[in-house]
Scaffold this active site. Structure first.
Site, PDB file in Angstrom:
ATOM      1  N   ASN A 204      -2.080 -19.262  58.496  1.00  0.00           N
ATOM      2  CA  ASN A 204      -3.130 -19.862  57.685  1.00  0.00           C
ATOM      3  C   ASN A 204      -2.631 -21.152  57.056  1.00  0.00           C
ATOM      4  O   ASN A 204      -1.512 -21.213  56.550  1.00  0.00           O
ATOM      5  CB  ASN A 204      -3.537 -18.861  56.589  1.00  0.00           C
ATOM      6  CG  ASN A 204      -4.763 -19.297  55.817  1.00  0.00           C
ATOM      7  OD1 ASN A 204      -5.811 -19.530  56.393  1.00  0.00           O
ATOM      8  ND2 ASN A 204      -4.632 -19.383  54.491  1.00  0.00           N
ATOM      9  N   HIS A 239     -11.357 -26.178  52.914  1.00  0.00           N
ATOM     10  CA  HIS A 239     -11.562 -26.886  51.645  1.00  0.00           C
ATOM     11  C   HIS A 239     -12.049 -28.295  51.971  1.00  0.00           C
ATOM     12  O   HIS A 239     -11.266 -29.222  52.156  1.00  0.00           O
ATOM     13  CB  HIS A 239     -10.261 -26.926  50.848  1.00  0.00           C
ATOM     14  CG  HIS A 239      -9.718 -25.575  50.504  1.00  0.00           C
ATOM     15  ND1 HIS A 239     -10.419 -24.664  49.736  1.00  0.00           N
ATOM     16  CD2 HIS A 239      -8.556 -24.964  50.839  1.00  0.00           C
ATOM     17  CE1 HIS A 239      -9.707 -23.556  49.599  1.00  0.00           C
ATOM     18  NE2 HIS A 239      -8.578 -23.707  50.265  1.00  0.00           N
ATOM     19  N   THR A 267     -11.056 -19.813  56.793  1.00  0.00           N
ATOM     20  CA  THR A 267     -10.544 -18.813  55.857  1.00  0.00           C
ATOM     21  C   THR A 267     -10.819 -19.086  54.383  1.00  0.00           C
ATOM     22  O   THR A 267     -10.811 -18.177  53.587  1.00  0.00           O
ATOM     23  CB  THR A 267      -9.022 -18.666  56.039  1.00  0.00           C
ATOM     24  OG1 THR A 267      -8.414 -19.961  55.925  1.00  0.00           O
ATOM     25  CG2 THR A 267      -8.702 -18.067  57.401  1.00  0.00           C
ATOM     26  N   GLU A 268     -11.027 -20.309  53.983  1.00  0.00           N
ATOM     27  CA  GLU A 268     -11.143 -20.591  52.549  1.00  0.00           C
ATOM     28  C   GLU A 268     -12.202 -21.669  52.320  1.00  0.00           C
ATOM     29  O   GLU A 268     -11.934 -22.712  51.727  1.00  0.00           O
ATOM     30  CB  GLU A 268      -9.784 -21.021  51.973  1.00  0.00           C
ATOM     31  CG  GLU A 268      -8.690 -19.983  52.192  1.00  0.00           C
ATOM     32  CD  GLU A 268      -7.357 -20.363  51.573  1.00  0.00           C
ATOM     33  OE1 GLU A 268      -7.335 -21.257  50.690  1.00  0.00           O
ATOM     34  OE2 GLU A 268      -6.331 -19.776  51.953  1.00  0.00           O
ATOM     35  N   LEU A 269     -13.408 -21.376  52.740  1.00  0.00           N
ATOM     36  CA  LEU A 269     -14.451 -22.396  52.748  1.00  0.00           C
ATOM     37  C   LEU A 269     -15.013 -22.657  51.356  1.00  0.00           C
ATOM     38  O   LEU A 269     -15.449 -21.739  50.659  1.00  0.00           O
ATOM     39  CB  LEU A 269     -15.580 -21.960  53.693  1.00  0.00           C
ATOM     40  CG  LEU A 269     -16.740 -22.938  53.860  1.00  0.00           C
ATOM     41  CD1 LEU A 269     -16.276 -24.260  54.455  1.00  0.00           C
ATOM     42  CD2 LEU A 269     -17.832 -22.314  54.733  1.00  0.00           C
TER      43      LEU A 269
END
Length: 380
Positions: A204, A239, A267-269
């Site tokens: 990641n 991001h 994974t981390e929107l």
């Protein structure tokens, strides 16, 4: 006889058309993200401490309705679980996993090996000097075996290594790298696979649409694969901002990573609408800038003109995810609502940002229905 058969077949056909129409109508009318995206990929969210502890019940109802995957925002990081060597605290992690199991969710552990938010003792001896390569490897092994082993068969996937490559494609000069060398990545995946052979294992990182980093990650994963290392997916931290990264570059990375034969996960929107003091910061958590009023322009809410850009940007990316649903297995928002997003305090503390799909009152923003409709009308 022929008339009766014809009538019978016609009746069956009409009944089939009617039922299909009913199913489509039911699908079109859903107001749940997870139901709309069920044919394509998991739709997930990150849970913070208060949510895991059950102190934010309203938000948790949003989670149960709209998401079918959860990731631990902070409670499974090494600095939280093992503050002192050998002293493991699984209280919050246990509650996180229990919630996921009770609600039949795809559970993600985040993260096993990360240079940031790792306890200081991990890298030093009792005199404060760097430990040897052998000692650090043993500490990694013990941590991974203990954590992954505890949730064997319960946590479905792990972010094994987080943010090991910098934007130019070279290895980050973290303590893991300085003491062990690049083999720390191979060893972390090896230990995680040994602890739970059935769990999915992920790499990641942020700024994964940057060409230099893309090339570095591809090269690293290819080398791991040549060494026989099990890696199931690459996580692209999402991001994003109103004008970065370019959608085309994000798509180029989806293709490049999936060409490796692994799944791709967003994974981390989140989508920040605020100006960045340094566009090259990516999601480097160590960055910290002094508060300036001009960096916090929307304290009273978003102007309509910015809302239009916000909606278009989210729709552009979700349409991209749908376009590549054959290789994307999960899209995870980094938080549930605007109030609990880390973007309010990074990279400038005390700002008011609007990066998520639900507002500060847990109400879905208008773009949520538009995203749902894009999923429901795909290929129709």
């Amino acid at each position: 006889m022929k008339k009766r058969n014809t009538f019978f077949l016609a009746s069956i056909f009409l009944a089939f058309v009617f039922l299909s129409s009913c199913n489509r109508t039911e699908q079109r009318n859903t107001d749940s993200l997870q139901e709309a995206f069920k044919p394509y990929f998991h739709i997930g969210t990150a849970l913070n401490f208060r949510q895991v502890m059950g102190h934010d019940t309203v938000t948790m109802e949003v989670v149960k309705k709209h998401f079918n995957s959860i990731v631990a925002e902070n409670c499974m990081k090494s600095g939280m679980i093992q503050r002192e060597e050998g002293d493991f605290n699984f209280e919050l992690a246990d509650q996180f996993v229990k919630f996921g199991e009770e609600n039949d969710m795809f559970i993600i552990g985040h993260t096993l090996i990360w240079h940031s938010q790792a306890p200081r003792w991990f890298f030093t001896d009792e005199d404060g000097n760097d430990v040897s390569r052998e000692v650090l490897i043993e500490r990694m092994k013990n941590h991974i075996y203990t954590v992954v082993g505890r949730y064997k068969g319960r946590v479905h996937g792990w972010d094994v290594v987080n943010e090991a490559i910098v934007d130019d494609g070279s290895f980050r000069k973290s303590k893991f790298y300085e003491i062990i060398g690049e083999d720390f990545i191979k060893l972390a995946f090896q230990f995680a696979h040994e602890a739970d052979p059935d769990a999915e294992l992920y790499y990641n990182d942020y700024s994964m649409a940057v060409p230099g980093k893309r090339n570095g990650v591809v090269k690293m994963v290819q080398k791991l694969q040549e060494q026989g290392v099990k890696i199931d997916a690459i996580g692209m931290q999402g991001h994003i901002g109103l004008d970065y990264p370019e959608v085309q570059e994000f798509e180029n990375s989806i293709k490049a990573y999936s060409d490796l034969g692994v799944k791709v996960m967003v994974t981390e929107l989140d989508l920040s609408v605020l100006p960045m003091p340094d566009w090259g910061a990516g999601a480097e958590i160590s960055k910290d800038y002094e508060y300036q009023k001009e960096l916090n322009p929307y304290t009273e809410g978003l102007p309509d003109s910015v809302n239009v850009l916000f909606e278009k940007r989210y729709l552009d990316f979700f349409n991209l995810f749908l376009k590549h649903q054959d290789v994307i297995s999960r899209v995870t928002l980094w938080g549930v609502n605007d109030n609990n997003s880390w973007k309010n305090n990074w990279p400038v503390r005390g700002r008011t940002d609007y990066p998520l799909l639900f507002d500060r009152n847990n109400e879905p923003k208008p773009v949520v229905d538009k995203i749902i409709q894009e999923a429901l009308t795909k290929d129709r």
